[in-house]
Design a protein around this motif. Structure first.
Motif, PDB file in Angstrom:
ATOM      1  N   PRO A 215       6.219   3.111  -4.671  1.00  0.00           N
ATOM      2  CA  PRO A 215       5.192   3.209  -5.708  1.00  0.00           C
ATOM      3  C   PRO A 215       3.854   2.603  -5.283  1.00  0.00           C
ATOM      4  N   LEU A 216       3.891   1.612  -4.385  1.00  0.00           N
ATOM      5  CA  LEU A 216       2.635   1.029  -3.901  1.00  0.00           C
ATOM      6  C   LEU A 216       1.829   2.069  -3.133  1.00  0.00           C
ATOM      7  N   VAL A 217       2.499   2.825  -2.276  1.00  0.00           N
ATOM      8  CA  VAL A 217       1.812   3.866  -1.507  1.00  0.00           C
ATOM      9  C   VAL A 217       1.202   4.907  -2.445  1.00  0.00           C
ATOM     10  N   ALA A 218       1.946   5.247  -3.496  1.00  0.00           N
ATOM     11  CA  ALA A 218       1.413   6.208  -4.463  1.00  0.00           C
ATOM     12  C   ALA A 218       0.153   5.670  -5.133  1.00  0.00           C
ATOM     13  N   ALA A 219       0.129   4.351  -5.380  1.00  0.00           N
ATOM     14  CA  ALA A 219      -1.029   3.749  -6.041  1.00  0.00           C
ATOM     15  C   ALA A 219      -2.217   3.612  -5.090  1.00  0.00           C
ATOM     16  N   LEU A 220      -1.938   3.349  -3.818  1.00  0.00           N
ATOM     17  CA  LEU A 220      -3.018   3.135  -2.849  1.00  0.00           C
ATOM     18  C   LEU A 220      -3.552   4.435  -2.270  1.00  0.00           C
ATOM     19  N   GLY A 221      -2.677   5.435  -2.223  1.00  0.00           N
ATOM     20  CA  GLY A 221      -3.039   6.697  -1.577  1.00  0.00           C
ATOM     21  C   GLY A 221      -2.227   6.891  -0.314  1.00  0.00           C
ATOM     22  N   ALA A 222      -1.494   7.983  -0.254  1.00  0.00           N
ATOM     23  CA  ALA A 222      -0.541   8.198   0.836  1.00  0.00           C
ATOM     24  C   ALA A 222      -1.205   8.291   2.197  1.00  0.00           C
ATOM     25  N   GLU A 223      -2.492   8.643   2.237  1.00  0.00           N
ATOM     26  CA  GLU A 223      -3.147   8.795   3.539  1.00  0.00           C
ATOM     27  C   GLU A 223      -3.233   7.472   4.298  1.00  0.00           C
ATOM     28  N   HIS A 224      -3.214   6.345   3.575  1.00  0.00           N
ATOM     29  CA  HIS A 224      -3.290   5.034   4.229  1.00  0.00           C
ATOM     30  C   HIS A 224      -1.966   4.649   4.886  1.00  0.00           C
ATOM     31  N   HIS A 225      -0.905   5.325   4.500  1.00  0.00           N
ATOM     32  CA  HIS A 225       0.447   4.956   4.922  1.00  0.00           C
ATOM     33  C   HIS A 225       0.970   5.853   6.044  1.00  0.00           C
ATOM     34  N   ARG A 226       0.283   6.935   6.327  1.00  0.00           N
ATOM     35  CA  ARG A 226       0.794   7.957   7.244  1.00  0.00           C
ATOM     36  C   ARG A 226       1.152   7.351   8.598  1.00  0.00           C
ATOM     37  N   GLY A 227       2.393   7.622   9.061  1.00  0.00           N
ATOM     38  CA  GLY A 227       2.875   7.089  10.326  1.00  0.00           C
ATOM     39  C   GLY A 227       3.800   5.894  10.178  1.00  0.00           C
ATOM     40  N   LEU A 228       3.809   5.296   9.004  1.00  0.00           N
ATOM     41  CA  LEU A 228       4.702   4.171   8.724  1.00  0.00           C
ATOM     42  C   LEU A 228       5.875   4.642   7.882  1.00  0.00           C
ATOM     43  N   THR A 229       6.924   3.852   7.841  1.00  0.00           N
ATOM     44  CA  THR A 229       7.982   4.056   6.867  1.00  0.00           C
ATOM     45  C   THR A 229       8.003   2.840   5.949  1.00  0.00           C
ATOM     46  N   SER A 230       8.668   2.972   4.803  1.00  0.00           N
ATOM     47  CA  SER A 230       8.676   1.877   3.839  1.00  0.00           C
ATOM     48  C   SER A 230       9.162   0.582   4.458  1.00  0.00           C
ATOM     49  N   GLN A 231      10.170   0.680   5.333  1.00  0.00           N
ATOM     50  CA  GLN A 231      10.719  -0.541   5.914  1.00  0.00           C
ATOM     51  C   GLN A 231       9.716  -1.228   6.833  1.00  0.00           C
ATOM     52  N   ASP A 232       8.863  -0.459   7.497  1.00  0.00           N
ATOM     53  CA  ASP A 232       7.831  -1.068   8.330  1.00  0.00           C
ATOM     54  C   ASP A 232       6.949  -1.987   7.488  1.00  0.00           C
ATOM     55  N   VAL A 233       6.530  -1.483   6.350  1.00  0.00           N
ATOM     56  CA  VAL A 233       5.624  -2.251   5.489  1.00  0.00           C
ATOM     57  C   VAL A 233       6.338  -3.447   4.877  1.00  0.00           C
ATOM     58  N   LEU A 234       7.528  -3.214   4.339  1.00  0.00           N
ATOM     59  CA  LEU A 234       8.217  -4.279   3.629  1.00  0.00           C
ATOM     60  C   LEU A 234       8.669  -5.389   4.584  1.00  0.00           C
TER      61      LEU A 234
END
Length: 301
Positions: free
Chosen positions: A55-74
């Motif tokens: 849900p954080l990615v959805a709030a920030l915008g998916a383009e900022h997350h491209r190339g990562l997976t949720s586990q990378d961020v968490l």
């Protein structure tokens, strides 16, 4: 976090708080996208995706997350939180060690009955007992200082490391191969945290025994609801409480590490987050309480 269920929890402040966790995840996304993102307002629907990143990615915008997976961020956010917790612990352990040094200087030559298996043995000095405390606290501080804080950056199945060095440099973390299902970074931190509460528990146990025998006393004993004449060794009791409960939390981290599967765990990873939060906060509280305990400890020579 609840001071009612865990008296003294407020000492941990923002260590592993929801707000700090969210800010750490946003920091990872910002470092990855090279865009200064802000923490979103309002609640996130964490349950629907199973973790807070979706849900954080959805709030920030998916383009900022491209190339990562949720586990990378968490995982990287957890490492950032651990680094902050260790910094807090180091400062309070330094304070505790200074307090022990003052006790040795003031009362190191005072003689006391040594006890083995709780029974009177031979005469020793308090300096001998205090130096044992100091050695345990110093060992714990060294274990914490030896920790490394690795970035997690492997993409959907842990095979894309093209951005690892850049993300690590941006967050001042160690570059590392993806460790999605290889959890030694987490268990090593958990072990160091428990070593710390072990050392604090040793101090607390000795103070409890010493106060029972009239040898030692806390600076400000706690009151009793039914016996106003009492001055209970409350800090020692609370530190001992932490020492009795944190090993089980570290055991959960090891169980989760042993239950990893293939390229992404189906529940074992998820079991770590709150376990690590509790372990870190309880350790921070215990070390702060131990430093206060030692700073005000009175010796009835």
């Amino acid at each position: 976090m609840s001071e009612l269920f865990w008296p003294g929890d407020q000492r941990a402040g923002e260590v592993f708080s929801d707000r700090a966790f969210l800010a750490a995840m946003v920091a990872v996304e910002s470092a990855w996208s090279r865009v200064d993102l802000t923490v979103p307002d309002g609640p996130l629907d964490v349950e629907s995706g199973g973790n807070a990143v979706i849900p954080l990615v959805a709030a920030l915008g998916a383009e900022h997350h491209r190339g990562l997976t949720s586990q990378d961020v968490l995982d990287t956010a957890l490492v950032l939180l651990l680094r902050d917790a260790v910094a807090r612990l180091d400062a309070d352990l330094a304070r505790a060690l200074d307090a022990v040094d003052r006790l040795v200087e003031a009362h190191g030559a005072t003689t006391v009955t040594g006890r083995t298996l709780t029974q009177p043995a031979l005469e020793i000095t308090l300096g001998h007992r205090f130096r044992q405390w100091r050695a345990g606290l110093a060992d714990a501080r060294a274990d914490l200082a030896a920790l490394t804080f690795p970035v997690q950056c492997g993409g959907p199945v842990g095979t894309d490391t093209s951005g690892t060095a850049r993300l690590a440099a941006a967050l001042d973390l160690a570059a590392a191969e993806p460790w999605h299902t290889r959890r030694r970074s987490i268990t090593r931190a958990g072990d160091a945290l428990v070593t710390t509460t072990d050392a604090c528990g040793h101090v607390a146990r000795d103070v409890l025994e010493g106060s029972r025998l009239g040898e030692l006393a806390e600076a400000r004993g706690g009151g009793s609801s039914s016996m106003p004449h009492k001055a209970n060794p409350v800090l020692s009791v609370l530190v001992r409480r932490a020492a009795l409960t944190t090993p089980g939390l570290a055991a959960t981290l090891h169980l989760a590490a042993a239950d990893q599967v293939e390229e992404r765990a189906d529940g074992a990873w998820h079991a770590e987050w709150d376990t690590l939060r509790l372990l870190a906060r309880r350790t921070v509280v215990a070390v702060s309480q131990t430093a206060d305990l030692l700073d005000g400890l009175r010796v009835h020579a």
